[in-house]
Motif scaffolding. Structure first.
Motif, short mmCIF file in Angstrom:
data_model
loop_
_atom_site.label_atom_id
_atom_site.label_comp_id
_atom_site.label_asym_id
_atom_site.label_seq_id
_atom_site.Cartn_x
_atom_site.Cartn_y
_atom_site.Cartn_z
N THR A 192 10.09 22.28 53.67
CA THR A 192 9.47 22.61 54.96
C THR A 192 8.82 23.98 54.85
OG1 THR A 192 11.16 21.34 56.13
CG2 THR A 192 9.85 22.90 57.42
N GLU A 193 7.60 24.07 55.34
CA GLU A 193 6.89 25.35 55.37
C GLU A 193 7.13 26.01 56.72
OE1 GLU A 193 2.62 26.78 53.80
OE2 GLU A 193 2.53 25.53 55.59
N VAL A 194 7.69 27.19 56.71
CA VAL A 194 7.97 27.94 57.94
C VAL A 194 6.73 28.76 58.27
CG1 VAL A 194 9.47 29.63 59.03
CG2 VAL A 194 10.41 28.02 57.37
N THR A 195 6.20 28.57 59.49
CA THR A 195 4.99 29.27 59.92
C THR A 195 5.29 30.13 61.14
OG1 THR A 195 4.34 27.38 61.30
CG2 THR A 195 3.51 27.44 59.03
N SER A 196 4.44 31.08 61.39
CA SER A 196 4.61 32.00 62.51
C SER A 196 4.23 31.32 63.82
CB SER A 196 3.74 33.25 62.30
OG SER A 196 3.77 34.07 63.45
N LYS A 199 1.66 35.66 67.51
CA LYS A 199 0.90 36.74 66.89
C LYS A 199 1.71 38.02 67.01
CE LYS A 199 -3.45 39.30 67.13
NZ LYS A 199 -4.73 39.46 67.84
N LYS A 399 6.34 34.28 51.11
CA LYS A 399 4.95 34.72 50.93
C LYS A 399 4.66 36.08 51.54
CE LYS A 399 3.31 29.94 50.82
NZ LYS A 399 2.36 28.95 51.36
N VAL A 406 1.05 39.03 61.40
CA VAL A 406 0.85 37.58 61.28
C VAL A 406 0.17 37.06 62.53
CG1 VAL A 406 2.80 37.22 59.74
CG2 VAL A 406 3.18 37.17 62.20
N GLY A 409 0.59 30.21 63.10
CA GLY A 409 0.26 29.26 62.05
C GLY A 409 0.25 29.84 60.65
N ASP A 410 0.39 31.17 60.51
CA ASP A 410 0.42 31.76 59.16
C ASP A 410 1.70 31.35 58.43
OD1 ASP A 410 -1.97 32.91 59.62
OD2 ASP A 410 -1.22 34.95 59.92
N PRO A 411 1.61 30.88 57.16
CA PRO A 411 2.82 30.50 56.41
C PRO A 411 3.63 31.74 56.04
CG PRO A 411 0.88 30.32 55.02
CD PRO A 411 0.37 30.64 56.40
N ILE A 412 4.95 31.61 56.16
CA ILE A 412 5.84 32.73 55.87
C ILE A 412 6.70 32.43 54.64
CG2 ILE A 412 7.71 34.16 56.76
CD1 ILE A 412 6.59 33.63 59.55
#
Length: 524
Positions: A192-196, A199, A399, A406, A409-412
């Motif tokens: 799973t990709e954790v995203t913000s 903002k 990342k 951030v 939607g930015d990947p963390i």
């Protein structure tokens, strides 16, 4: 004279009876005849050799007091125990030995005289001189019977080698017929990709790459920079709505006062209209009397026709004006009963905005309540937002770092679920027909040198045919690995995702004969 036809000789070489001494199994004896192909011995005094078996012999050609000796391998083609006769043939005789024997045979057949130098030139093996003194005890110096050590060693070697080779072939045949090996499988897990979600700025990132995480554990914490701006915007919108509401209520109050004035004017208009209708009624009666008088005078001839017409026109106009006024009064009463008296009818349009102003005030009051709720919710929110782990797992990729700004939607980071690993293998379309859903399979982990028992959970032969963009089926070559198999463990845990493994499936042949043979073999 009688001509007798004899069959041509079938021998490949000329046989000669010149001296030719052979040492076989420790016994030396002269050959009865010999040639380039072999020799024959009569009255052999030693143990008879076995037929079709190869032996190592020493051959000697006596020449002018010298013995020309060479070693050769012969195969026994005849062994007559009763007559003590042995016939043999040379096996892989060397070129030098063949040349030497051919030189002797050709000279004997032709009867030519050969110089010693020519013969010595052809000799390429050592020449052993004949001993001049007899051996005092040859039997004790050279044993009559020897152990065939070399033969036993080679036999044992070939037996062991044959056992290994045939065992390997048997195992390979068994694996080919009853097992299906797939060495391109891999352990896989959910990632799973954790995203913000907001903002802002990262203020805490306590988990490093490779660390284990638990469900509900905090992964990252943000400082929401847009929250304060959103609170200011909400407060500004609330103030603007409140000012518009105050202004609308003031206009509504003025419109209500104006409406009360419109109501008084409307009642006065009704009274005035009724008074006007009474005067019009009197005018109608007067015009009717006038018309009656002119009609009487016209009959007596005391008046003219135009005067009578003018009186009739006047009477008609009086009746029309009276009807119009009566209709006007009825309309005013209807407006008063319907409540529209709050608006004044000027004759062309209605004056008054009471209903419109009441609707505006009601809308602004609702908007005021809504904006107040929004502001209260924003005030209740904390200035920082945290993300927690959805399941137990491991951090695979991180990342960003602390202090990084951030956007939504930015990947963390990327996390991988642990404890629910599966094995993914891709097979060809021919191989996928040879396995069964729910069957067990043996999994070998080369990196850990251990075996794990697994079960086939899912078989999908069309996964490689689907185009990810168009979601349509595309053609794939028959030998391409376009079918997917998912397996789960039944006992031990699987290694970390990404570990290469080898899977051994039980092969189910679609052929009826082979399927019956496999079933019979397993029943044994």
């Amino acid at each position: 004279m009688e001509i007798v036809h004899e069959r041509p000789s079938q021998r490949m070489h000329h046989r000669v009876t010149a001296p030719f001494r052979v040492t076989l199994q420790g016994h030396t004896i002269d050959a009865s005849d010999w040639s380039l192909g072999g020799f024959r011995i009569d009255d052999f005094d030693g143990p008879m050799p076995e037929k079709d078996k190869e032996y190592e012999v020493m051959c000697t050609l006596p020449f002018q007091g010298f013995n020309i000796t060479f070693q050769a391998i012969v195969s026994i083609v005849r062994s007559d125990q009763k007559n003590r006769i042995i016939a043999s043939t040379f096996v892989n005789l060397g070129d030098r030995e063949t040349s030497l024997m051919r030189h002797f045979i050709e000279d004997l057949v032709r009867g030519s005289m050969t110089e010693v130098e020519d013969t010595i030139v052809r000799i390429d093996t050592p020449v052993t001189p004949v001993p001049t003194t007899p051996d005092p005890n040859p039997v004790e110096e050279i044993p009559v019977h020897r152990w065939p050590v070399k033969q036993i060693t080679m036999t044992a070697f070939y037996l062991v080698l044959g056992t290994i080779v045939f065992g390997y072939v048997a195992i390979f045949a068994f694996a080919t017929l009853f097992r299906l090996e797939v060495s391109t499988a891999v352990v896989s897990a959910v990632r799973t990709e954790v995203t913000s979600p907001v903002k802002g700025r990262i203020v805490s990132l306590p988990i490093a790459v490779g660390e284990m995480i638990n469900a509900g554990q905090k992964l990252v914490q943000f400082e929401d920079t847009d929250l304060e701006a959103a609170q200011r915007d909400a407060a500004t919108a609330l103030i603007r709505t409140m000012s518009e509401l105050v202004q609308a209520k003031r206009l509504l109050s003025e419109e209500q006062e104006r409406a009360r004035g419109y109501e008084l004017v409307a009642r006065n208009n009704i009274r005035q209209a009724e008074a006007q209708m009474e005067s019009l009624e009197l005018a109608r009666k007067a015009s009717q009397l006038k018309l009656d008088r002119y009609r009487a005078l016209f009959k007596k001839g005391l008046t003219l026709r135009p005067d009578l017409d003018a009186a009739e026109l006047e009477y008609t106009e009086a009746i029309s004006a009276l009807d119009r006024k009566r209709i006007h009064i009825e309309e005013l009463y209807k407006l008063q009963e319907a409540g529209d008296s709050v608006r004044l009818y000027t004759g062309n349009a209605f004056a008054g905005r009471l209903a419109e102003m009441e609707a505006i005030v009601a809308r602004l009051e609702m908007e005021h309540v809504h904006r107040q709720e929004i502001l209260d919710e924003l005030k209740d929110k904390a200035g920082q937002t945290a993300l927690v782990a959805p399941y137990d797992g491991r951090v695979k990729v991180s990342k960003l770092m602390n202090g990084t700004a951030v956007r939504p939607g930015d990947p963390i980071m990327v996390i991988e679920e642990t404890g629910a690993e599966t094995v993914t293998a891709f097979l060809t379309q021919d191989e996928i027909n040879q396995i069964r859903l729910g069957e067990k399979a043996q999994l070998y982990v080369p990196t850990e040198d251990r075996w794990v028992e697994t079960r086939i959970e899912e078989i999908d032969r069309t996964i490689g045919f689907i185009d990810e963009i168009t979601e349509m089926h595309r053609f794939r070559a028959p030998d391409s690995r376009s079918a997917r198999v998912i397996l789960s463990t039944t006992s031990q845990g699987l290694p970390q995702a990404g570990t290469p493994v080898t899977i051994y499936f039980d092969r189910y042949r679609p052929n009826t004969v082979l399927r019956t043979a496999v079933k019979w073999w397993r029943d044994l």
